[in-house]
Motif scaffolding. Structure first.
Motif, PDB file in Angstrom:
ATOM      1  N   LYS A 124       0.852  -1.190   0.000  1.00  0.00           N
ATOM      2  CA  LYS A 124       0.000   0.000   0.000  1.00  0.00           C
ATOM      3  C   LYS A 124       0.884   1.235   0.000  1.00  0.00           C
ATOM      4  N   GLN A 125       0.706   2.071  -1.031  1.00  0.00           N
ATOM      5  CA  GLN A 125       1.565   3.235  -1.193  1.00  0.00           C
ATOM      6  C   GLN A 125       1.339   4.256  -0.092  1.00  0.00           C
ATOM      7  N   GLY A 126       2.356   5.052   0.155  1.00  0.00           N
ATOM      8  CA  GLY A 126       2.249   6.128   1.135  1.00  0.00           C
ATOM      9  C   GLY A 126       2.230   7.482   0.449  1.00  0.00           C
ATOM     10  N   ARG A 127       1.735   8.467   1.141  1.00  0.00           N
ATOM     11  CA  ARG A 127       1.805   9.842   0.650  1.00  0.00           C
ATOM     12  C   ARG A 127       2.185  10.752   1.819  1.00  0.00           C
ATOM     13  N   MET A 128       2.998  11.754   1.521  1.00  0.00           N
ATOM     14  CA  MET A 128       3.450  12.679   2.551  1.00  0.00           C
ATOM     15  C   MET A 128       2.589  13.925   2.521  1.00  0.00           C
ATOM     16  N   LEU A 129       2.165  14.335   3.688  1.00  0.00           N
ATOM     17  CA  LEU A 129       1.409  15.578   3.825  1.00  0.00           C
ATOM     18  C   LEU A 129       2.266  16.591   4.563  1.00  0.00           C
ATOM     19  N   PHE A 130       2.309  17.820   4.015  1.00  0.00           N
ATOM     20  CA  PHE A 130       3.073  18.911   4.622  1.00  0.00           C
ATOM     21  C   PHE A 130       2.127  19.835   5.389  1.00  0.00           C
ATOM     22  N   VAL A 166       8.179  24.926   6.431  1.00  0.00           N
ATOM     23  CA  VAL A 166       7.288  23.781   6.274  1.00  0.00           C
ATOM     24  C   VAL A 166       7.755  22.641   7.156  1.00  0.00           C
ATOM     25  N   GLN A 167       6.821  21.803   7.515  1.00  0.00           N
ATOM     26  CA  GLN A 167       7.165  20.608   8.282  1.00  0.00           C
ATOM     27  C   GLN A 167       6.371  19.413   7.750  1.00  0.00           C
ATOM     28  N   ILE A 168       6.868  18.210   8.053  1.00  0.00           N
ATOM     29  CA  ILE A 168       6.150  17.007   7.657  1.00  0.00           C
ATOM     30  C   ILE A 168       5.028  16.773   8.653  1.00  0.00           C
ATOM     31  N   GLN A 169       3.806  16.784   8.152  1.00  0.00           N
ATOM     32  CA  GLN A 169       2.655  16.560   9.032  1.00  0.00           C
ATOM     33  C   GLN A 169       2.449  15.079   9.303  1.00  0.00           C
ATOM     34  N   THR A 170       2.421  14.283   8.249  1.00  0.00           N
ATOM     35  CA  THR A 170       2.268  12.829   8.406  1.00  0.00           C
ATOM     36  C   THR A 170       2.565  12.131   7.084  1.00  0.00           C
ATOM     37  N   VAL A 171       2.873  10.862   7.176  1.00  0.00           N
ATOM     38  CA  VAL A 171       2.961  10.007   5.991  1.00  0.00           C
ATOM     39  C   VAL A 171       1.816   9.017   6.081  1.00  0.00           C
TER      40      VAL A 171
END
Length: 413
Positions: free
Chosen positions: A37-43, A61-66
């Motif tokens: 299952k692919q992941g996606r990064m949210l900023f 900016v920061q990484i919110q979640t993957v």
């Protein structure tokens, strides 16, 4: 906000887009991984600083979640009957010494101990079967076929047949003689019946016309020491339909076989009242069955869309052996990846709800199938381009801020 702060803002963009590229690369590298299952990064933006007048200036900016994307992957047909896929949003349950895990990758096989496992040796969990109902017993355990290598014999308790007896046949000139049944009957059919130890015994039923719309029947079992032959009558109406049988189908016939088997053995003979006919055409058997069988050995295992593991035996019997367990979560996005295409439950996912594919809404189990990775290569390449552009743009922020600092240093000249 100082020029130096602008450089750190650019660094945050470099870090975030660099990590985003790692996620994209991981997706692309797993494009052929079963059940991936692919992941996606949210900023998200960093808390802004406030300057005079109440205005706010962003700090990067920061990484919110993957997030893991649990969209359904396409299915690949395989030649392995224990390759399984799920149509729906449930998971297979596997167990190792380290704990319980959940997976969509169904490339399973039976190991040397006849236990269903994944390629890493994790045991696939399922339920036992209640013999009387054929339904799962609700007790989760490994799917182990050790105790199902053979199936015991079953004695014959019922014989059923449907046939047509030729109405144009003449009454034989000789009276019925069990010592010479062929010459004193019009038609016969044979089958094997089984005693309690699985020994086969030939039963031949002879039909003898006695008058218009009237026949006798005689079942001869040469191996029987008592109870053979079984003698009876058949009565047809004017349309050729069998209206009565004596002894009737609800009356058991007691036969005795030697060899320490169950004796006497009760067998019901059902000659098809309402189905058997007497028409002016050749005598023929449409169907004949009996419910006994000899001991069988397991020759094949199949799995149906409800997850039932069925054993196919050499004696023709099909027996439910187990049922594959499935698990659902309130939030699949909250599951944690554990490597090996496995997931673990977390507080965010909630506890698993265990069930099976017989339960509405859980999904179907597809045998001879594997779920492919849900990675869309085209979309990933587009994201790779935009991420690269974002990375390059943030690097320009740093170099531009550096040039601005150089201008400040040049003021002293």
């Amino acid at each position: 906000m100082s020029v130096t702060s602008a450089m750190y803002t650019g660094i945050s963009g470099l870090n975030a887009n660099g990590e985003a590229m790692s996620v994209i690369g991981n997706n692309i590298s797993n494009v052929n991984t079963i059940g991936f299952k692919q992941g996606r990064m949210l900023f998200s933006d960093v808390l802004s600083s406030t300057i005079s007048g109440g205005s706010q200036i962003g700090r990067g900016v920061q990484i919110q979640t993957v997030e893991n994307q649990f969209t359904q992957g396409s299915f690949e047909s395989t030649e392995n009957g224990t390759d399984l896929a799920i149509q729906g949003d449930s998971f297979f349950v596997v167990q190792s010494d380290n704990g319980r895990y959940y997976t969509r990758a169904g490339a399973f096989h039976f190991d040397k101990d006849d236990v269903l496992v994944n390629p890493d040796g994790y045991q696939v969990q399922g339920y036992g079967i209640v013999p009387d109902s054929g339904l799962s017993d609700g007790v989760m355990k490994p799917i182990d076929l050790t105790d199902y290598a053979t199936t015991p014999p079953k004695l014959t308790s019922k014989v059923e047949m449907v046939l047509n007896l030729d109405s144009t046949q003449a009454v034989p000139t000789l009276p019925w003689d069990p010592a010479n049944p062929v010459a004193t009957s019009n038609f016969s059919t044979s089958m094997s019946v089984y005693d309690s130890q699985g020994n086969a015994h030939t039963a031949t039923v002879y039909f003898r016309k006695t008058a218009d719309n009237a026949w006798d029947w005689h079942a001869i079992l040469p191996d029987a020491t008592a109870g053979s032959p079984v003698d009876g009558t058949l009565t047809f109406d004017s349309t050729g339909a069998l209206t009565s049988q004596l002894p009737d189908a609800a009356t058991a016939q007691s036969l005795t076989f030697v060899g320490g088997v169950t004796a006497p053995q009760s067998i019901f003979f059902d000659l098809g009242v309402g189905a058997t006919t007497q028409y002016a055409s050749a005598s023929i058997v449409s169907s004949q069955t009996q419910d006994g069988y000899y001991q069988g050995t397991l020759t094949k295992v199949t799995i149906d869309d409800k997850g039932y593991v069925n054993g196919v035996y050499s004696n023709g019997q099909l027996k439910k052996l187990a049922q594959v367990a499935l698990a659902k979560f309130s939030s699949t996005a909250g599951l944690s990846k554990s490597g090996g295409t496995l997931f673990e439950e977390t507080l965010a996912s909630g506890q698993p709800i265990f069930s099976n594919a017989s339960t509405p809404g859980v999904g179907k189990v597809l045998a001879n199938s594997l779920e492919q990775s849900n990675v869309d290569l085209a979309a990933q390449f587009v994201k790779m381009i935009t991420t690269q552009r974002g990375y390059s743009a943030n690097s320009k922020t740093i170099t531009t801020a550096d040039e601005m600092l150089q201008e400040v240093l040049n003021l002293k000249r």
